[in-house]
Design a protein around this motif. Sequence first.
Motif, PDB file in Angstrom:
ATOM      1  N   GLY A   9       0.817  -1.219   0.000  1.00 19.15           N
ATOM      2  CA  GLY A   9       0.000   0.000   0.000  1.00 19.15           C
ATOM      3  C   GLY A   9       0.845   1.261   0.000  1.00 19.15           C
ATOM      4  N   ASN A 192      -2.149  10.322  -3.943  1.00 15.52           N
ATOM      5  CA  ASN A 192      -3.236   9.359  -3.700  1.00 15.52           C
ATOM      6  C   ASN A 192      -3.278   8.296  -4.800  1.00 15.52           C
ATOM      7  N   CYS A 193      -4.209   7.365  -4.673  1.00  9.70           N
ATOM      8  CA  CYS A 193      -4.258   6.212  -5.588  1.00  9.70           C
ATOM      9  C   CYS A 193      -4.375   6.626  -7.065  1.00  9.70           C
ATOM     10  N   SER A 194      -5.325   7.514  -7.377  1.00 14.09           N
ATOM     11  CA  SER A 194      -5.503   7.863  -8.801  1.00 14.09           C
ATOM     12  C   SER A 194      -4.330   8.692  -9.322  1.00 14.09           C
ATOM     13  N   SER A 196      -1.213   8.649  -8.225  1.00 14.33           N
ATOM     14  CA  SER A 196      -0.070   7.740  -8.398  1.00 14.33           C
ATOM     15  C   SER A 196      -0.241   6.922  -9.674  1.00 14.33           C
ATOM     16  N   THR A 197      -1.492   6.559  -9.957  1.00 20.44           N
ATOM     17  CA  THR A 197      -1.772   5.803 -11.187  1.00 20.44           C
ATOM     18  C   THR A 197      -1.419   6.639 -12.412  1.00 20.44           C
ATOM     19  N   ALA A 218      -8.970   4.503 -11.603  1.00 16.88           N
ATOM     20  CA  ALA A 218      -8.487   4.317 -10.226  1.00 16.88           C
ATOM     21  C   ALA A 218      -9.385   5.063  -9.236  1.00 16.88           C
ATOM     22  N   HIS A 224     -11.735   4.930  -2.733  1.00 24.00           N
ATOM     23  CA  HIS A 224     -11.174   6.218  -3.180  1.00 24.00           C
ATOM     24  C   HIS A 224     -12.345   7.132  -3.548  1.00 24.00           C
TER      25      HIS A 224
END
Length: 387
Positions: A9, A192-194, A196-197, A218, A224
């Motif tokens: 994570g 954040n997740c998106s 970083s994507t 994402a 999220h």
Amino acid sequence: SGYVTYDPGFKNTGATKSAITFLDGEEGILRYRGYSIEELADKATFLEVAYLLINGELPTQIQLDSFANAIKAEAVVNDSIVKVSNAFPKEGHPMCEIAALVGSMSAFYDVDGNEDPEKSILRLIAQLPIMATWWYKKSIGEGINQADTSLDYCSDFLQLMFKTPGSSYQVDPIVSKALNKLLILHADHEQNCSTSTVRLVGSSHASLYASISAGINALWGPLHGGANQEVIEMLEAIKADGGDTEKYIAMAKDKNSGFRLMGFGHRVYKNFDPRAKIIKKAADDVLSALGVNDPVLGIASHLEQAALNDEYFVARKLYPNVDFYSGIIYRALGIPTNMFTVMFAIGRLPGWIAQWKEMRANKEPIGRPRQIYTGATERAFVEIANR
Ligand code: CMC
């Protein structure tokens, strides 16, 4: 080959250096390029913030006008992309549709892969909100509207959404102002997740359109951006269940229930989410200004109080996040529930763009995490007849 750090994570991994957004989770501080989120949400327009994130400085009036005009000049989507949208079923989720439409922009605008990224940036900011309204129009069986370049960014979105083609429509300034604030609050949130994507996909030198399309996918997940839709659905379920918030608090504490209190908790904020604070106040203001009495607001507030006084949530430092109250405002503005995450995507777009640009400008290497292998050791192949 060498020493690999295990950090599932990426809880403790700084994957990049960035000069865009500062976030202090202990103190609940969020700043874009050094400017506090409280001040920006109160005083700026969304396009001003987009300019700030992407270019690093607040624009002068001349710079802002020229940025806004350049965006307006791109506010006509290629006709064939409308056909792609029409091929999607109206029952499909709008996040699926906008991710696909943004992905398709490469095929329509960037055939050779040589489009100037500055052009792609303008097209994305101009066209994502337009494309987002198509799903809505399809869902209610109405034709689509064209952009009205006499309007500001938020008002034009409202016109695209809510104007019935052929009739007149007056944008309510309260609604437009509330939308402006929500989009600013969503505009960036570091790695954040998106985001970083977007950076990871972009690190292979995939196009901006491809990277943003990946970011939209994402964002869609319920842990999220998808949480804002889940929050309202949860509040509705509690209402239908007689408003028994204690029951849902108990369920959220029970690890076997599979249920989490949506809109609660954050990877980085451990005292409060400054965006949630602003949104909670905005929800009260907007609902009273519009004369909307939404019973789920009372349930939300009750749930929040119950959780904040509960040992489980206190010990784990779980507080309402940005998604807890945003849906209540979106609903008051007339946005349908399954478009809440789409609104988040429209808001986050300048942040994704700024992060993509920074990553490329800094010539970051391709993202390529390592692993700790836990599979079988070497073994001999067994012929299929002998398995
Ligand atoms: N309800 C109940 N328990 C929770 C919740 C929750 N919403 N969030 C975390 N916990 C518990 C979790 O079970 C764990 O307990 P224990 O230590 O006993 O195992 C502890 O709190 C830590 O949680 P975690 O899952 O290890 O924390 P994380 O940093 O990996 O996850 C999160 C952060 C936001 C994904 C998580 O809090 C969550 O799932 N929240 C609900 C979904 C949500 O609201 N997401 C929106 C996030 S903010 C905006 C955005 O990113 O779009």
